[in-house]
Design a protein around this motif. Structure first.
Motif, short mmCIF file in Angstrom:
data_model
loop_
_atom_site.label_atom_id
_atom_site.label_comp_id
_atom_site.label_asym_id
_atom_site.label_seq_id
_atom_site.Cartn_x
_atom_site.Cartn_y
_atom_site.Cartn_z
N GLY A 197 0.77 -1.23 0.00
CA GLY A 197 0.00 0.00 0.00
C GLY A 197 0.81 1.28 0.00
O GLY A 197 0.26 2.36 0.16
N ASP A 198 2.11 1.19 -0.18
CA ASP A 198 2.90 2.42 -0.23
C ASP A 198 3.32 2.68 -1.68
O ASP A 198 3.04 1.90 -2.58
CB ASP A 198 4.12 2.33 0.69
N ASP A 199 3.98 3.78 -1.89
CA ASP A 199 4.36 4.14 -3.27
C ASP A 199 5.80 3.76 -3.54
O ASP A 199 6.59 4.54 -4.04
CB ASP A 199 4.13 5.65 -3.47
N ARG A 200 6.12 2.53 -3.21
CA ARG A 200 7.51 2.09 -3.34
C ARG A 200 7.94 1.92 -4.81
O ARG A 200 7.12 1.92 -5.72
CB ARG A 200 7.69 0.77 -2.61
N LEU A 201 9.24 1.77 -4.98
CA LEU A 201 9.77 1.38 -6.29
C LEU A 201 9.22 0.00 -6.65
O LEU A 201 9.12 -0.87 -5.77
CB LEU A 201 11.29 1.28 -6.24
N THR A 202 8.88 -0.18 -7.89
CA THR A 202 8.45 -1.51 -8.35
C THR A 202 9.16 -1.82 -9.66
O THR A 202 9.48 -0.91 -10.43
CB THR A 202 6.93 -1.58 -8.55
N ALA A 203 9.40 -3.09 -9.89
CA ALA A 203 10.12 -3.45 -11.12
C ALA A 203 9.93 -4.91 -11.47
O ALA A 203 9.76 -5.77 -10.60
CB ALA A 203 11.62 -3.16 -10.98
N MET A 204 9.95 -5.17 -12.77
CA MET A 204 10.07 -6.53 -13.25
C MET A 204 11.12 -6.54 -14.36
O MET A 204 11.12 -5.67 -15.23
CB MET A 204 8.73 -7.07 -13.78
N ALA A 205 12.04 -7.50 -14.26
CA ALA A 205 13.13 -7.59 -15.24
C ALA A 205 13.07 -8.95 -15.93
O ALA A 205 12.77 -9.96 -15.30
CB ALA A 205 14.48 -7.42 -14.54
N GLY A 206 13.34 -8.95 -17.21
CA GLY A 206 13.38 -10.20 -17.97
C GLY A 206 14.72 -10.34 -18.66
O GLY A 206 15.17 -9.40 -19.32
N VAL A 207 15.35 -11.49 -18.48
CA VAL A 207 16.62 -11.73 -19.17
C VAL A 207 16.31 -12.00 -20.64
O VAL A 207 15.66 -13.00 -20.97
CB VAL A 207 17.38 -12.91 -18.53
N ALA A 208 16.77 -11.09 -21.48
CA ALA A 208 16.30 -11.03 -22.87
C ALA A 208 16.66 -12.28 -23.67
O ALA A 208 17.68 -12.92 -23.43
CB ALA A 208 16.87 -9.80 -23.56
N ASN A 209 15.80 -12.60 -24.61
CA ASN A 209 16.04 -13.72 -25.53
C ASN A 209 16.32 -13.22 -26.94
O ASN A 209 16.04 -13.91 -27.92
CB ASN A 209 14.83 -14.66 -25.53
N ILE A 210 16.91 -12.03 -27.00
CA ILE A 210 17.08 -11.34 -28.28
C ILE A 210 18.51 -11.49 -28.78
O ILE A 210 19.45 -11.32 -28.02
CB ILE A 210 16.75 -9.84 -28.09
N GLY A 211 18.65 -11.76 -30.06
CA GLY A 211 19.99 -11.83 -30.65
C GLY A 211 19.95 -11.43 -32.11
O GLY A 211 18.95 -10.89 -32.60
N THR A 212 21.03 -11.71 -32.79
CA THR A 212 21.15 -11.30 -34.19
C THR A 212 20.29 -12.12 -35.14
O THR A 212 20.25 -11.82 -36.33
CB THR A 212 22.62 -11.39 -34.65
N ALA A 213 19.65 -13.17 -34.64
CA ALA A 213 18.73 -13.92 -35.50
C ALA A 213 17.78 -12.92 -36.16
O ALA A 213 17.31 -11.99 -35.52
CB ALA A 213 17.94 -14.93 -34.69
N ARG A 214 17.52 -13.15 -37.43
CA ARG A 214 16.72 -12.16 -38.14
C ARG A 214 15.35 -11.97 -37.49
O ARG A 214 14.82 -10.89 -37.47
CB ARG A 214 16.56 -12.59 -39.59
N ASN A 215 14.78 -13.04 -36.95
CA ASN A 215 13.48 -12.91 -36.28
C ASN A 215 13.66 -12.56 -34.81
O ASN A 215 12.72 -12.69 -34.04
CB ASN A 215 12.64 -14.18 -36.48
N TRP A 216 14.85 -12.15 -34.42
CA TRP A 216 15.19 -11.64 -33.10
C TRP A 216 15.38 -12.73 -32.04
O TRP A 216 16.23 -12.57 -31.17
CB TRP A 216 14.14 -10.66 -32.56
N THR A 217 14.60 -13.79 -32.09
CA THR A 217 14.55 -14.74 -30.98
C THR A 217 14.90 -16.16 -31.38
O THR A 217 14.82 -17.06 -30.56
CB THR A 217 13.13 -14.73 -30.36
N GLY A 218 15.32 -16.39 -32.61
CA GLY A 218 15.65 -17.75 -33.04
C GLY A 218 14.38 -18.54 -33.28
O GLY A 218 13.88 -18.60 -34.40
N ASN A 219 13.84 -19.12 -32.24
CA ASN A 219 12.54 -19.76 -32.37
C ASN A 219 11.48 -18.64 -32.51
O ASN A 219 11.41 -17.74 -31.67
CB ASN A 219 12.25 -20.61 -31.14
N LEU A 220 10.68 -18.74 -33.55
CA LEU A 220 9.70 -17.67 -33.81
C LEU A 220 8.80 -17.43 -32.60
O LEU A 220 8.44 -16.29 -32.28
CB LEU A 220 8.86 -18.03 -35.03
N PHE A 221 8.43 -18.51 -31.92
CA PHE A 221 7.53 -18.37 -30.77
C PHE A 221 8.23 -17.74 -29.56
O PHE A 221 7.57 -17.40 -28.58
CB PHE A 221 6.90 -19.72 -30.41
#
Lengths: 719, 719
Positions: free
Chosen positions: B449-473
């Motif tokens: 109930g306070d106005d604290r900092l909040t965050a969610m981080a995701g370790v990216a699955n992005i690379g030089t693959a043309r579709n960005w993620t290798g597996n399209l899904f």
């Protein structure tokens, strides 16, 4: 045959490049955009309403597929194939096998075509693409499309062409972990991990691009080789690539680690005279050919830079090469044995080593061995004299090894049209078999008049960069290499023109500018990096940026000071009789021109001579002043190149325009960096002032020496 | 403002994807193809003839640019902007700053919008995109386009939305040499070498894609950090990226190496209580903010897996974090201090370590510090219980760290919809602040109930693959992560639907199949890899493939046997009171469910219990039989997934269809490999037969143990 599923005409014509697309250069020179000149397009469309293919080979099918794709794009409407020869249209086949082609060529003409050759003939309302063989038909199809892409007239079409060199190869220095040694266009396009089951459409597009310029072999692994590539699972991966390449007339080759019988076979030795070692290679070759019937062969770097080789067993390079050659011979494979060797002992002059080691072996190699020789005696420097081996091993077929990746020529960033460098080398007269024995004549075998193996190999500049080569103009180097491998006597500017016309809009300004960039940039690069015959003065390991001050390395011949020998008196490497006498490795007629500093062309002055700073040159300048003017001329030229390119803003798509602009901006900065760092360094010896009208170095020598680039690309994988 | 030059409407609409193109997936979910449903398209076109932007911020301009791009594509004709609010059309602005929006929302509605929130309102013939702030307007623009892409009706449009979490970050584990630790989609998209001068258009497209799902921060360097990234030339490179990201509302963050004051600053210590160290970080922060005014802050991995940290100086993690926090505070930056630590001493239960180390520090961190906690207590396993820190540090804002790259979940090859896993974690009730304290409520701060900092981080699955993620899904995982970071209480299936509708053709069969693949694949993966609560039984180092036999590693808690503890008696890790008592780190109400093997959900059975092979499960099966059925169910499900996908042949473009098909074929093989290898291994302990109706392992245990993959991707760079 089944082609990989990239091409779907109905789909590709409907799709528009989306917001994330613009023009990313992926299509290379195979663009097939609708021809803007409407009367021309209509005349083509009228002449070529349909395509008929007579024959069913994978290569013929690939050729037809490409024609349908290309024509549909260029003409702006779907072009279809027919089941019988049309009264009007395009007919594709193989001479002697496709009855539609009977009588098309005179017996003399037909005999004149080498393997892989083709004829493009217009006769009445029919146009013929007639291959000497299946590959020839494929090359003919690409040549025909190139003809249209360049807007050439179809009237009286009668064109015969064929390759002058039998094996035209790309060498990929790609590691199995996806890194590329001396790769500056991203990482490896080969996804070994997901092979053989995942076939990236890029593999097919790679094959198409190569086929379009006549490349017929791909060495997909690094010359610094790993034995594991001969493990069965990796051979299956290689076989999957070979299957993609096959319809495009491309054979796959692998690099062979000489110690593989130990590492993979568990043998105690890799001695080429050991019976178990011979059997291991024979069995391995049989295993490979069972998986890849058209396997090309092995490329070998042995006893060089830490690679194992026959010398460890007291055997010669010939014995080593013959071991592999005997294993491959029953299957039709060849060995490309690299002459880029240097022993662990530091030589007086590294430029002399390969000659000393290989000339005594002339005539001792099996018929299916070629010795692959870099264009110059050091290592892909911006400019080198031709390698003394060319012309010195008349009984051994020599393959030319050029680099297309630009290890010492600005890497993935600088625009440096390598075609001019290739041409300079190929046109050089060695006098080996009398005057007029150009390197090109040695490479294509014509100097010897026999039907020997011939080959030209290019160290690829291809990576995961969307436009394949990082710098867009790197595509031109790939293209020009392929065209010169097809015809080593060709003129670079002709191929610059072809590439530019296929790549950029048909505007005189754009065309003139692009072709000019390719024509002037190599000389500019030589000037801002290593003018007047300087060489090997770059940063250590990564070879990025200037490093004339490099002196503390594990080997003297890895330093810069070994090569420029600058001191208070002067600069340059004396390779005349008073020095290392490297010139004695050439014919006397060749050497004569370089022996004296007075007759030596300025381009090679410091390659062959150590001269005082105040040595007077024909220009009237002292050596020091000439050095200053040369460095400045190089950097100034890059400024002009940038300015000229900027004048094209709005005349081509913005993405490619901006890409080249950004790279040229970096090149301009880096050309000045090279200039200033080198002049600051050499001035510390000459003690002479930079001519007053020239800009002075921006920073102190210490500043330049202090710069570090731990993550510059292209260095060797260490895992 | 200047946008990077990728977008040129006139150009992009003219270009067709050439022969080398087809559909390579590069456009992600931002496809903007012309809407096929003609009445729908016409109704949109009629309602949205033009766009008016009121305001000039970079974010507003980017939003307008995107709207013009998107509308022009979706509607099939150019849509233009106007200089004044149109009587009919789309109006874009910021509440309180754009007069066109005055009175659009009730005071209550306006107050309800959080920072970054927006309203989409239809009123008469006008449609409004009203941002609470500039970012809100941008998010609103993307939401509006998503609305159209999904074919939603414009009638009575009245939609308010805003992010429930303040910081929504991608973490790139990208090394400066271009490799990506645990990267399975090629190599790094950041070309550090050519930055700051070469700006790859991909940087802009990356920013667009992230903005479209509300990501507002990018940590561009690996948590295994290098100090050199704080060298001025690297900061300039980072600043160039920050400039590209800024119009898209994305702040750049860097990972901070704790020993940077030593390595880069030349100090003798990095002790957080040392005055010179404090000053070094303060100066460094000032230098960074002078170059990047909106710099986000530091992410830190300290005293973990060899990384330096405060513990070396006898200081706590809080002292370490506060050192950096104090340096950043004057500039508005934050520290994300990772709780993924494990000491050099091998613990009895690694699952307990972070809790033991961090809970005592609750309340001791500065206000601008967040502790970033992985979803589970081990390390991104296919399934883990929630991390015991969630709910255990009420006075410290905790950031969720999910992985999007699939280190232990099939990497770049397998189709595994991670959304279900995210949802499972976020919906878990910790009972921390009473029943109904879901992890989501802790992450978004509502539990406190306070106005604290909040965050969610995701370790990216992005690379030089043309579709960005290798597996399209993998694109769906990126998408779903972003949407759940925006709203952690959301439902994964809603986001699967959105992604699928934006990505694939509007065909019920295609949509149902694609969404179903995302919905069922995580459970399938858990089953064929680590059913019933098994964990950490993969191949060593590269973490590719099964390796339950791994036992000889530098640390016991890097082995598999440490985690499954299989022996002749049974299998599983006893984490109850009779074992490591890891359950005591949770609330008693949470723990109660897991304490007894009878009440423990089968999904976590072997996570918490060591049980005999013949232990009877509620299903009536023995533990061994259940293990067999589970492994088989997983592999069988992949077979179904493949079959279902194959039914889509011809219903979408061939390139994307084939890409997914090939990956699913590999997944099917590898699922069986996991199944067979693990069952062969565990059977060597259980000695019990595989149930008769199930396929037996194809190979012997020795065969599976003998497989090696030295070049599996994603391993740490060693250079």
């Amino acid at each position: 045959m089944r082609l990989t599923p990239v091409f779907s005409l109905t789909i590709f014509l409907l799709l528009i490049t989306g917001p994330l697309g613009a023009d990313d250069g992926y299509r290379l020179w195979l663009r097939y955009d609708e021809i803007a000149d409407s009367p021309l397009r209509k005349s083509y469309a009228k002449a070529l309403p349909r395509v008929f293919r007579e024959g069913d080979s994978p290569q013929l099918c690939a050729a037809e597929e490409e024609l349908l794709l290309g024509l549909s794009g260029l003409l702006g409407h779907g072009v279809e194939s027919t089941a019988a020869a049309p009264a009007k249209g395009l007919i594709l086949g193989v001479l002697g096998r496709s009855t539609s082609l009977d009588g098309l060529l005179s017996a003399e003409e037909q005999a004149s075509l080498p393997d892989g050759g083709y004829a493009l003939i217009g006769q009445g309302k029919q146009f013929y693409i007639a291959g000497k063989d299946d590959r020839g038909a494929l090359y003919g199809a690409f040549a025909f499309l190139r003809y249209l892409q360049r807007g050439r007239p179809l009237d009286d079409l009668h064109l015969l062409d064929g390759p002058r060199v039998k094996n035209r190869l790309l060498n990929h220095w790609d590691n199995l972990d996806g890194t590329v040694e001396r790769g500056y266009a991203g990482f490896s396009i080969w996804n070994w991990h997901q092979l053989p089951h995942y076939l990236d459409p890029r593999y097919t597009d790679y094959a198409r691009a190569n086929a379009s310029i006549g490349i017929n072999g791909a060495v997909v692994t690094n010359v610094n080789a790993k034995a594991i590539v001969f493990r069965r699972d990796y051979l299956q991966k290689a076989a999957a690539l070979a299957e993609v390449f096959r319809p495009y007339g491309i054979r796959i080759y692998l690099t062979a680690r000489f110690s593989a019988p130990i590492e993979l076979g568990g043998l105690p030795t890799a001695d080429p005279e050991d019976a178990a070692v011979k059997k291991w290679w024979q069995d391995k070759a049989s295993e490979i050919y069972a998986l890849i019937p058209d396997f090309g062969g092995f490329v070998v770097k042995a006893n060089s830079e830490g690679q194992p080789g026959p010398r460890e067993y007291g055997r010669t390079h010939a014995q080593g090469a013959n071991l592999l050659a005997d294993a491959l011979a029953p299957h039709g494979g060849i060995v490309m044995w690299r002459a880029f060797v240097y022993s662990n002992e530091e030589p007086v002059d590294r430029a002399k080593q390969a000659y000393d080691e290989f000339v005594p072996l002339d005539g001792k190699f099996r018929d299916n061995v070629m010795v692959q020789v870099k264009n110059g005696p050091i290592d892909f420097q911006p400019r080198e004299p031709v390698h003394p081996l060319f012309g010195s091993m008349p009984h051994t077929p020599l393959a030319m090894e050029f680099q297309i990746t630009k290890e010492y020529l600005g890497q993935g960033t600088h625009l440096v049209g390598l075609g001019k460098m290739y041409e300079e080398v190929l046109q050089t007269d060695t006098y080996a078999e009398g005057p007029g024995t150009r390197v090109a004549d040695i490479i294509d075998g014509s100097a010897y008049g026999d039907d020997r193996l011939t080959a030209m190999a290019g160290v690829a500049n291809i990576g995961t960069a969307r436009n394949w080569t990082g710098n867009l103009f790197g595509q031109a180097d790939w293209y020009t290499f392929g065209r010169l491998a097809w015809n080593p006597t060709g003129k670079a500017e002709d191929y610059f023109r072809e590439w530019s016309q296929m790549t950029f809009p048909n505007s005189p300004t754009v065309q003139e500018t692009a072709q000019n960039l390719l024509a002037v940039s190599h000389e500019a690069c030589v000037n801002y990096m290593t003018p007047l015959g300087l060489h090997h003065i770059m940063g250590p390991d990564h070879h990025y940026g200037p490093g004339p001050w490099i002196k503390d390395m594990p080997r003297a011949d890895w330093t810069s000071v070994y090569y420029h020998k600058a001191d208070a008196e002067g600069v340059g490497f004396d390779r005349t009789k008073t020095g290392s006498d490297a010139l004695e490795q050439y014919t006397s007629r060749f050497a004569a021109r370089y022996e004296s500093p007075d007759s030596c062309p300025p381009a090679f002055l410091l390659w062959y001579h150590h001269l005082p700073w105040d040595h007077k040159l024909p220009s009237g300048n002292t050596l020091w002043a000439e050095l200053c003017y040369s460095y400045h001329a190089g950097a100034t030229k890059v400024g002009e190149m940038l300015k000229n390119w900027k004048s094209l803003s709005g005349r081509l798509d913005q993405e490619r325009y901006e890409s080249v602009r950004m790279h040229l901006e970096i090149q301009e900065k880096e050309a000045k960096w090279w200039r200033d760092a080198c002049l600051a360094y050499f001035q510390s010896f000459s003690g002479m002032p930079v001519p007053a009208e020239l800009e002075k170095p921006t920073h102190s020598l210490e500043y330049y020496e202090g710069l570090t680039f731990p993550y510059a690309p292209g260095i060797k994988a260490k895992w």
